[in-house]
Design a protein around this motif. Structure first.
Motif, short mmCIF file in Angstrom:
data_model
loop_
_atom_site.label_atom_id
_atom_site.label_comp_id
_atom_site.label_asym_id
_atom_site.label_seq_id
_atom_site.Cartn_x
_atom_site.Cartn_y
_atom_site.Cartn_z
N HIS A 45 0.80 -1.82 0.18
CA HIS A 45 -0.30 -0.05 -0.01
C HIS A 45 0.92 1.36 -0.20
N GLY A 46 2.50 0.79 -0.20
CA GLY A 46 3.19 2.05 -0.67
C GLY A 46 2.60 3.77 1.11
N LEU A 47 2.41 2.52 1.68
CA LEU A 47 2.61 3.51 3.25
C LEU A 47 4.68 3.64 4.00
N PRO A 48 4.73 4.47 5.04
CA PRO A 48 6.00 4.89 5.78
C PRO A 48 5.76 3.57 6.52
N SER A 49 7.50 3.23 6.10
CA SER A 49 8.14 2.30 6.34
C SER A 49 7.87 2.42 8.19
N VAL A 50 7.33 1.23 8.59
CA VAL A 50 7.42 0.76 9.89
C VAL A 50 7.56 -0.47 10.13
N SER A 51 7.21 -0.52 11.70
CA SER A 51 7.92 -2.03 11.56
C SER A 51 7.13 -2.67 13.68
N ARG A 75 6.44 11.54 9.53
CA ARG A 75 5.66 9.99 8.74
C ARG A 75 4.76 9.09 9.50
N SER A 76 5.40 9.08 11.02
CA SER A 76 4.09 8.24 12.11
C SER A 76 3.11 8.59 11.72
#
Length: 142
Positions: A45-51, A75-76
């Protein structure tokens, strides 16, 4: 002194205190599964990278707080909003991946502990420079 009432001694496993509750085991499994699912959702979905950093589950296992950290903290909010929109789909994917009678409702939150730790680290790193400048200022005043 003989064995306790009932005639049997407790085995070693029974003697140890039960440190992990079912909610702890389920939250650890949720964290592992969600880590993979969130990683795939970010790519799709092209979201900002999160873990996924942690999962806290209520005692009745109806709700789970999912804490995520972002590679780009600025961008959180965008990432968390995207995950909230995908929450239902992620929950259904979890139901397929896990053997639970009831999969908890997911509530996504940004985990700013990494950012706070980085801020403290920067303060500590700058501390020697600040102390040296203060000493110079004091010696100049004398």
């Amino acid at each position: 002194m003989g064995p306790p009432e009932g005639g049997r001694r407790p085995n070693k496993q029974q003697q140890r205190t039960k440190t992990f509750h079912r909610t702890d085991r389920v939250s650890a499994q949720l964290r592992r599964e969600l880590g993979t699912l969130v990683h795939n959702a970010v790519r799709e979905h092209g979201l900002p990278s999160v873990s996924v950093s942690d999962v806290e589950i209520t005692r009745d296992m109806a709700h789970a707080k999912v804490f995520v950290t972002a590679l780009m903290p600025e961008r959180s909010a965008e990432a968390v909003a995207g995950l909230k929109e995908l929450g239902y789909r992620l929950r259904m994917d979890l139901a397929r991946a896990m053997k639970l009678r009831h999969v908890p409702e997911l509530h996504f939150h940004y985990d700013d502990s990494v950012d706070r730790g980085e801020h403290i680290d920067n303060i500590l790193r700058d501390l020697p420079d600040t102390l040296a400048a203060e000493k110079r200022r004091e010696s100049d005043e004398e």
